[in-house]
Enzyme design. Structure first.
Site, mmCIF file in Angstrom:
data_model
loop_
_atom_site.group_PDB
_atom_site.id
_atom_site.type_symbol
_atom_site.label_atom_id
_atom_site.label_comp_id
_atom_site.label_asym_id
_atom_site.label_seq_id
_atom_site.Cartn_x
_atom_site.Cartn_y
_atom_site.Cartn_z
ATOM 1 N N SER A 133 0.884 -1.152 -0.111
ATOM 2 C CA SER A 133 0.056 -0.002 -0.052
ATOM 3 C C SER A 133 0.748 1.147 0.016
ATOM 4 O O SER A 133 1.878 1.252 0.874
ATOM 5 C CB SER A 133 -0.791 0.038 1.364
ATOM 6 O OG SER A 133 -1.951 1.039 1.336
ATOM 7 N N LYS A 166 -1.212 -0.604 -4.092
ATOM 8 C CA LYS A 166 -2.588 -0.068 -3.825
ATOM 9 C C LYS A 166 -2.120 1.459 -3.537
ATOM 10 O O LYS A 166 -1.543 1.731 -2.898
ATOM 11 C CB LYS A 166 -3.126 -0.688 -2.642
ATOM 12 C CG LYS A 166 -4.331 -0.145 -2.216
ATOM 13 C CD LYS A 166 -5.331 -0.711 -1.115
ATOM 14 C CE LYS A 166 -4.718 -0.598 0.424
ATOM 15 N NZ LYS A 166 -5.617 -1.234 1.299
ATOM 16 N N LYS A 198 -3.276 4.996 -2.239
ATOM 17 C CA LYS A 198 -4.416 5.975 -1.439
ATOM 18 C C LYS A 198 -4.772 7.102 -2.347
ATOM 19 O O LYS A 198 -3.975 7.744 -2.674
ATOM 20 C CB LYS A 198 -3.728 6.256 -0.054
ATOM 21 C CG LYS A 198 -3.452 4.869 0.905
ATOM 22 C CD LYS A 198 -4.727 4.440 1.545
ATOM 23 C CE LYS A 198 -4.214 3.314 2.505
ATOM 24 N NZ LYS A 198 -5.542 2.798 3.157
ATOM 25 N N ASP A 257 -7.478 3.002 -3.007
ATOM 26 C CA ASP A 257 -8.213 3.076 -1.756
ATOM 27 C C ASP A 257 -8.559 4.575 -1.355
ATOM 28 O O ASP A 257 -7.755 5.367 -1.081
ATOM 29 C CB ASP A 257 -7.307 2.434 -0.802
ATOM 30 C CG ASP A 257 -8.115 2.207 0.648
ATOM 31 O OD1 ASP A 257 -9.395 2.281 0.566
ATOM 32 O OD2 ASP A 257 -7.446 1.794 1.670
ATOM 33 N N GLU A 308 -11.589 0.773 -3.498
ATOM 34 C CA GLU A 308 -11.709 0.081 -1.954
ATOM 35 C C GLU A 308 -12.247 1.293 -1.273
ATOM 36 O O GLU A 308 -11.898 2.679 -1.386
ATOM 37 C CB GLU A 308 -10.193 -0.158 -1.210
ATOM 38 C CG GLU A 308 -10.583 -1.006 -0.033
ATOM 39 C CD GLU A 308 -9.278 -1.361 0.692
ATOM 40 O OE1 GLU A 308 -9.151 -1.386 1.877
ATOM 41 O OE2 GLU A 308 -8.486 -1.449 -0.156
ATOM 42 N N ASP A 322 -14.194 -2.396 2.914
ATOM 43 C CA ASP A 322 -13.277 -2.607 4.069
ATOM 44 C C ASP A 322 -13.860 -2.131 5.459
ATOM 45 O O ASP A 322 -14.480 -2.925 6.152
ATOM 46 C CB ASP A 322 -12.063 -1.539 3.871
ATOM 47 C CG ASP A 322 -11.005 -1.530 4.894
ATOM 48 O OD1 ASP A 322 -11.243 -2.479 5.918
ATOM 49 O OD2 ASP A 322 -9.736 -1.018 4.686
ATOM 50 N N LYS A 357 -9.984 -7.930 7.415
ATOM 51 C CA LYS A 357 -8.845 -7.687 8.474
ATOM 52 C C LYS A 357 -9.192 -8.296 9.566
ATOM 53 O O LYS A 357 -10.348 -7.926 10.203
ATOM 54 C CB LYS A 357 -8.735 -6.138 8.561
ATOM 55 C CG LYS A 357 -8.214 -5.158 7.148
ATOM 56 C CD LYS A 357 -8.147 -3.905 7.386
ATOM 57 C CE LYS A 357 -7.431 -3.222 6.274
ATOM 58 N NZ LYS A 357 -7.479 -1.825 6.434
ATOM 59 N N GLY A 364 -4.397 -5.148 5.736
ATOM 60 C CA GLY A 364 -3.380 -4.863 6.908
ATOM 61 C C GLY A 364 -3.549 -3.631 7.832
ATOM 62 O O GLY A 364 -4.587 -2.644 7.266
#
Length: 369
Positions: free
Chosen positions: A136, A162, A164, A189, A214, A239, A263, A291
């Site tokens: 990420s 991934k 952000k 995400d 996400e 998520d 998660k 994570g």
């Protein structure tokens, strides 16, 4: 088995690189390591992972500590536990507080496996010894630095990136990444940074061949996510919405997503996580493991659980040095050719570095019989 003692290290580890999301900027991670000892002297290890601010979900590390000490430990201190699955039943009278529950529940799973002289992955179906993993990447406004950072992860072998994103930081960095890495497995995400009013804008992401987007909307927006999924070609992944099996059932029924970021701490531990995995497998709903900036303890737990072959999509289980200068394990977790080996040994398969724990942590005892 009976619980005779519970000890704790309160730890703060500085991050190698500050990590920025739509929630804010993280420069260090606070977490607790819980040591649960049975009547035979076996010791299970669990990690308490909530953030210090209630921005990811409602739970914080401060509130979780209160719940653990005042409400959860009293429920298990006199119990005769035959199997770790019983722990989630004992905790049912405490509403929510999933991460607090998970820290003790996962420690007792580790304890149970050690007590039986076996690896934790023994209790899961169709496991592997090595797992393909992803990484990420936080918000990095300098696009040249962003590309350099991603290139470094690609060289290290990470099999999925991934990114952000947030309003004002989305199309431009995604476009830059796609131009430089046209074939990389890429997802984004949003951490709830958008609203239903942004549907037309978000539909522009369809042109970038993303694996998924996400959590674009808020954690209670099942209906809004369903509306977005109807209008987008890109898969929506949930998520923060997913706290229990019931949330998965609701999301599936409404068509809110085509993917679940599972998660373990956010769903209260391994027992509920196993139910969610079974549900997703039966309905052909993509599930992968996320994570929480875990130390090596939580990372080892994730590796044990992600060893199941049902996890086909590379999860957020990076090497120890991805986030931290020093991990709290005697043998830090390393990536080799895009994969990380599941730790061998009993339980979660790792040992704590007392030197690092004492350097970064404070020790106390929560319960002793």
């Amino acid at each position: 088995m009976k619980i005779h003692r519970i000890d704790r290290y309160r730890v703060r580890l500085p991050l190698r690189i500050p990590f920025e999301t739509s929630y804010g900027r993280l420069t260090e991670k606070a977490f607790d390591i819980l040591l649960v000892t049975d009547e035979l002297g076996n010791q299970g290890i669990g990690e308490l992972v909530p953030f210090e601010q209630p921005d990811y979900i409602e739970e914080t590390i401060a509130t979780a500590r209160i719940i653990i000490e005042n409400h959860l430990i009293p429920l298990i201190k006199d119990a005769d536990i035959h199997h770790p699955k019983e722990v989630s039943l004992l905790f049912n009278e405490v509403k929510g507080n999933q991460m607090a529950k998970s820290s003790l529940e996962t420690a007792i799973w580790d304890l149970y496996a050690k007590r039986n002289g076996t690896s934790l992955k023994t209790y899961f179906n169709e496991t592997r010894t090595k797992i393909p993993v992803g990484v990420s990447v936080g918000i990095q406004t300098d696009l040249a630095k962003l590309i350099d950072q991603i290139n470094e992860y690609v060289v290290q072998g990470y099999q999925r990136i991934k990114l952000k994103i947030r309003p004002g930081y989305d199309l431009k960095p995604i476009d830059a990444i796609r131009n430089k890495f046209p074939d990389i497995l890429l997802m984004v995400d949003a951490n709830s940074a958008y609203t239903i009013k942004d549907i037309s804008y978000l539909k522009q992401l369809d042109r970038y061949d993303l694996a998924m987007i996400e959590q674009p909307f808020a954690a209670n927006d099942f209906l809004d996510h369903a509306q977005l999924q109807k209008e987008m070609q890109t898969d929506i992944c949930l998520d923060e919405n997913i706290r229990t099996l019931k949330d998965c059932e609701l999301a599936f029924s409404l068509g809110s997503c085509r993917s679940i970021n599972l998660k373990i701490p956010r769903v209260g531990g391994i027992t509920e996580a196993m139910k969610i995995v079974d549900f997703c497998k039966e309905r052909d709903l993509l599930v992968w493991l996320g994570g929480m900036f875990e130390s090596g303890v939580g990372r080892a737990l994730n590796l044990q659980f992600a060893s199941q072959k049902v996890f086909k999509f590379p999860g957020d289980i990076s090497a120890s040095d991805r986030y931290y200068y020093e991990d709290i394990l005697t043998d830090p977790i390393e990536i080799q050719k895009g994969k990380i080996s599941v730790p061998n040994g009993f339980g979660i398969g790792v040992s704590l570095s007392q030197e690092t724990l004492l350097k970064y942590g404070l020790y106390d005892t929560l319960f002793i019989k």
